[in-house]
Design a protein around this motif. Structure first.
Motif, PDB file in Angstrom:
ATOM      1  N   UNK A  33      -0.840  -6.185  -3.571  1.00  0.00           N
ATOM      2  CA  UNK A  33       0.581  -5.994  -3.884  1.00  0.00           C
ATOM      3  C   UNK A  33       0.859  -6.272  -5.346  1.00  0.00           C
ATOM      4  N   UNK A  34       2.025  -5.830  -5.838  1.00  0.00           N
ATOM      5  CA  UNK A  34       2.391  -6.135  -7.219  1.00  0.00           C
ATOM      6  C   UNK A  34       2.421  -7.640  -7.431  1.00  0.00           C
ATOM      7  N   UNK A  35       2.031  -8.109  -8.598  1.00  0.00           N
ATOM      8  CA  UNK A  35       1.986  -9.557  -8.832  1.00  0.00           C
ATOM      9  C   UNK A  35       3.374 -10.167  -8.920  1.00  0.00           C
ATOM     10  N   UNK A  36       3.528 -11.346  -8.326  1.00  0.00           N
ATOM     11  CA  UNK A  36       4.779 -12.073  -8.487  1.00  0.00           C
ATOM     12  C   UNK A  36       4.787 -12.748  -9.844  1.00  0.00           C
ATOM     13  N   UNK A  78      -0.654  -5.362 -16.204  1.00  0.00           N
ATOM     14  CA  UNK A  78       0.002  -4.365 -17.038  1.00  0.00           C
ATOM     15  C   UNK A  78       0.353  -3.115 -16.228  1.00  0.00           C
ATOM     16  N   UNK A  79      -0.571  -2.691 -15.377  1.00  0.00           N
ATOM     17  CA  UNK A  79      -0.389  -1.452 -14.630  1.00  0.00           C
ATOM     18  C   UNK A  79       0.591  -1.593 -13.477  1.00  0.00           C
ATOM     19  N   UNK A  80       0.701  -2.763 -12.888  1.00  0.00           N
ATOM     20  CA  UNK A  80       1.478  -2.896 -11.651  1.00  0.00           C
ATOM     21  C   UNK A  80       2.776  -3.672 -11.799  1.00  0.00           C
ATOM     22  N   UNK A  81       2.940  -4.417 -12.893  1.00  0.00           N
ATOM     23  CA  UNK A  81       4.142  -5.230 -13.045  1.00  0.00           C
ATOM     24  C   UNK A  81       5.334  -4.366 -13.456  1.00  0.00           C
TER      25      UNK A  81
END
Length: 359
Positions: A33-36, A78-81
């Protein structure tokens, strides 16, 4: 003699045979999942042969193992945040400033491991940013092509990752596109019956401008139209193909559905397919002839059903507009004994009104 180009398609496809493929039936590593904000993300770690990652067609001196993990973690973030989570310039602007070498290095890191690439592609933000990277450089596209290709079904059946593959098929060179089309053909039915795969397949069909592969793919849909029409997702592929008004394909779909058009007309999605068949001269006659062959009581039940009434009204109208007097009057005569039961309007018209207008 000059050295062979390490990024040529022949070299890459040869090396592809030695890369670890994961069968679509094997259990998948869950998508990351996207990082918190402020919480480190655990990302799939790359596998190694000795001291180098498996993709060894790119110089990896700058990817020493002691630095690789932190670089992959930073790139994943960088890619998912979201922009709110990290203080970065708009992604499109950032990659526009990258040199060819930097873009190639970024592509190499992103594709260094199948699970890592897939985790990013399956993330909404990651998919969007991967799409922006594809088409920027032939060398980078070679790496993205291989990454998509070796997890093809997993990519094509994911809600977000599938858009990465579709983007590739829009901008890759002809050789890569043809290889992807070749891979789609044997898996077309599986994609058509998948919740997300059918959307990706429809996108591919829309954009496909290669005559041979377009014809092959449309033939697969047409020959399997009966199976697909009864599938929760496959029926949308049949509907989509019919909106292309490819006369040969439309006729072949009608032939595949012979004997089932009345039954399909009782179903909401099936009725949409039958209605579309009534829009083309090559197929409308086959549908109306089947309506005429069914027992009068069954045709009456179809006409009284809200969904089916749209099919019956459309059949009456198109036969009248096409001046097919024989078929039009055949329907009228078959419905005439039940006209008192058919006065409920469907839209702005009732079936009874059409029947009585010619009596």
């Amino acid at each position: 003699m000059a050295n062979a180009d390490p990024f040529s398609m022949s070299t890459l496809l040869t090396s592809l045979q030695h890369l670890p493929f994961t069968s679509a039936t094997e259990p998948m590593i869950p998508a990351v999942p996207p990082p918190s904000r402020g919480i480190p993300v655990v990302i799939p770690q790359p596998r190694y042969h000795g001291s180098q990652p498996l993709n060894n067609s790119f110089p990896v001196g700058f990817l020493a193992p002691q630095y690789l993990e932190s670089r992959l973690q930073s790139l994943f973030n960088l890619m998912t945040s979201t922009i709110e989570e990290v203080n970065i310039a708009p992604f499109k602007e950032m990659i526009s400033r990258l040199s060819r070498r930097e873009l190639q290095e970024m592509a190499y890191l992103l594709t260094s491991d199948p699970d890592y690439f897939l985790a990013i592609a399956r993330n909404k933000n990651g998919s969007h940013r991967l799409q922006k990277l594809i088409g920027k450089s032939d060398d980078a596209d070679n790496l993205f092509f291989l990454a998509i290709f070796r997890r093809f079904l997993h990519v094509m059946t994911d809600k977000y990752a599938s858009y990465v593959a579709v983007r590739g098929m829009q901008v890759f060179d002809d050789e890569k596109k043809e290889l992807m089309y070749e891979h789609i053909l044997p898996h077309a039915l599986r994609l058509a019956c998948d919740k997300h795969g059918h959307i990706a397949l429809n996108e591919v069909i829309t954009d496909l401008d290669h005559p041979f592969y377009r014809e092959q793919l449309l033939d697969i849909v047409a020959l399997n139209a009966l199976l697909l029409s009864y599938d929760a997702y496959g029926n949308y592929v049949v509907q989509h193909v019919l909106t292309l008004y490819d006369l040969r394909c439309t006729y072949n779909i009608a032939v595949s559905l012979l004997g089932y058009c009345v039954e399909l007309s009782f179903d909401k999605c099936g009725s949409y397919i039958v209605e579309k068949l009534l829009e083309t001269e090559e197929s409308m006659v086959l549908v109306v002839e089947e309506l005429l062959e069914c027992e009068g009581g069954r045709l009456m039940r179809l006409a009284r059903k809200e969904i089916g009434s749209f099919v019956v009204i459309k059949a009456l109208r198109v036969m009248q507009e096409m001046n097919r007097v024989d078929l039009f009057r055949g329907l009228v005569q078959k419905l005439m004994p039940f006209r008192h039961l058919l006065r409920r309007p469907c839209g702005n018209t009732s079936i009874a009104a059409i029947i009585e207008s010619v009596c």
